[in-house]
Design a protein around this motif. Structure first.
Motif, short mmCIF file in Angstrom:
data_model
loop_
_atom_site.label_atom_id
_atom_site.label_comp_id
_atom_site.label_asym_id
_atom_site.label_seq_id
_atom_site.Cartn_x
_atom_site.Cartn_y
_atom_site.Cartn_z
N SER A 222 39.65 67.18 15.69
CA SER A 222 39.48 66.60 17.03
C SER A 222 40.85 66.17 17.54
CB SER A 222 38.50 65.43 17.02
OG SER A 222 39.00 64.37 16.25
N VAL A 223 41.04 66.32 18.84
CA VAL A 223 42.32 66.00 19.47
C VAL A 223 42.06 65.01 20.60
CG1 VAL A 223 44.31 66.92 20.70
CG2 VAL A 223 43.18 68.32 18.95
N GLN A 224 42.80 63.95 20.61
CA GLN A 224 42.69 62.92 21.64
C GLN A 224 44.08 62.70 22.23
OE1 GLN A 224 39.73 61.16 22.31
NE2 GLN A 224 40.77 60.22 24.02
N SER A 225 44.18 62.77 23.55
CA SER A 225 45.46 62.51 24.22
C SER A 225 45.55 61.04 24.61
CB SER A 225 45.59 63.37 25.48
OG SER A 225 45.69 64.72 25.12
N SER A 226 46.77 60.52 24.63
CA SER A 226 46.98 59.14 25.06
C SER A 226 46.69 59.02 26.56
CB SER A 226 48.41 58.70 24.76
OG SER A 226 49.33 59.45 25.52
N ARG A 227 46.58 57.82 27.02
CA ARG A 227 46.24 57.57 28.42
C ARG A 227 47.22 58.26 29.36
NH1 ARG A 227 46.20 51.55 29.60
NH2 ARG A 227 45.57 51.73 27.44
N ASN A 228 48.52 58.21 29.04
CA ASN A 228 49.51 58.83 29.92
C ASN A 228 49.78 60.29 29.57
OD1 ASN A 228 51.10 58.72 27.65
ND2 ASN A 228 52.37 57.03 28.36
N GLY A 229 49.14 60.79 28.51
CA GLY A 229 49.26 62.20 28.15
C GLY A 229 50.51 62.56 27.38
N ARG A 230 51.31 61.60 27.01
CA ARG A 230 52.57 61.91 26.31
C ARG A 230 52.37 62.13 24.81
NH1 ARG A 230 56.25 57.21 27.32
NH2 ARG A 230 57.54 58.33 25.84
N PHE A 231 51.30 61.59 24.26
CA PHE A 231 51.07 61.66 22.82
C PHE A 231 49.68 62.21 22.53
CE2 PHE A 231 54.03 58.23 23.68
CZ PHE A 231 55.10 58.60 22.88
N GLN A 232 49.54 62.76 21.32
CA GLN A 232 48.24 63.25 20.86
C GLN A 232 47.93 62.67 19.50
OE1 GLN A 232 48.97 67.52 21.05
NE2 GLN A 232 47.40 67.71 22.63
N SER A 233 46.67 62.40 19.29
CA SER A 233 46.15 62.00 18.00
C SER A 233 45.25 63.14 17.54
CB SER A 233 45.36 60.70 18.13
OG SER A 233 44.66 60.43 16.95
N VAL A 234 45.54 63.68 16.38
CA VAL A 234 44.77 64.79 15.84
C VAL A 234 44.11 64.32 14.55
CG1 VAL A 234 44.90 67.15 14.96
CG2 VAL A 234 46.38 66.45 16.86
N THR A 235 42.78 64.45 14.48
CA THR A 235 42.04 64.05 13.29
C THR A 235 41.42 65.28 12.64
OG1 THR A 235 41.55 61.89 14.26
CG2 THR A 235 40.21 62.57 12.37
N ALA A 236 41.76 65.47 11.38
CA ALA A 236 41.19 66.57 10.58
C ALA A 236 40.29 65.94 9.53
CB ALA A 236 42.32 67.36 9.91
N THR A 237 39.01 66.27 9.57
CA THR A 237 38.08 65.76 8.56
C THR A 237 37.93 66.82 7.49
OG1 THR A 237 36.95 64.46 10.24
CG2 THR A 237 35.78 64.83 8.16
N ILE A 238 38.27 66.43 6.26
CA ILE A 238 38.26 67.38 5.14
C ILE A 238 37.28 66.92 4.07
CG2 ILE A 238 40.68 67.96 5.57
CD1 ILE A 238 41.25 66.37 2.89
N GLN A 239 37.02 67.83 3.14
CA GLN A 239 36.32 67.50 1.91
C GLN A 239 37.43 67.28 0.88
OE1 GLN A 239 33.04 67.18 1.64
NE2 GLN A 239 32.85 66.92 -0.54
N ALA A 240 37.74 66.01 0.61
CA ALA A 240 38.82 65.67 -0.32
C ALA A 240 38.32 65.75 -1.76
CB ALA A 240 39.34 64.29 -0.02
N HIS A 241 39.18 66.28 -2.64
CA HIS A 241 38.79 66.46 -4.03
C HIS A 241 39.53 65.54 -5.00
CE1 HIS A 241 36.12 69.80 -3.21
NE2 HIS A 241 37.02 70.21 -2.34
N SER A 242 40.64 64.93 -4.55
CA SER A 242 41.38 64.03 -5.43
C SER A 242 42.36 63.19 -4.63
CB SER A 242 42.15 64.82 -6.49
OG SER A 242 43.21 65.54 -5.89
N LYS A 243 42.77 62.09 -5.22
CA LYS A 243 43.80 61.24 -4.61
C LYS A 243 45.11 62.02 -4.51
CE LYS A 243 46.16 56.81 -5.22
NZ LYS A 243 47.48 57.36 -4.94
#
Length: 87
Positions: free
Chosen positions: A46-67
């Protein structure tokens, strides 16, 4: 449960990276995460842009298998010049 971690593996785990907005930022995060999670479904991004559009937050949801796997992903994200913050 691993005594070094509060997580039980395997588990669903959201990885967030923030950087300057651009068409190349989300694919960069996909490439880094995919190196460590080859069977990861890039539709779980998922990608979310900041209010002014200068920055992006990208969230990747994974199946994690180890620390160790999570540590390696965060290390690669943090080392990349386009990634300002990895959470």
């Amino acid at each position: 449960m691993n005594s070094d971690s509060l997580l039980q593996f395997p588990c669903e785990f959201p990885i967030k990276a923030m950087g300057r907005s651009g068409d190349d930022f989300p694919p960069l995060i996909v490439a880094i995460v995919s190196r460590h999670v080859p069977d990861w479904d890039a539709n779980r991004l998922s990608v979310q842009s900041s209010r002014n559009g200068r920055f992006q937050s990208v969230t990747a949801t994974i199946q994690a298998h180890s620390k160790e796997q999570l540590d390696a992903i965060y290390q690669d994200l943090s080392a990349h010049e386009q990634v300002m913050v990895a959470l």
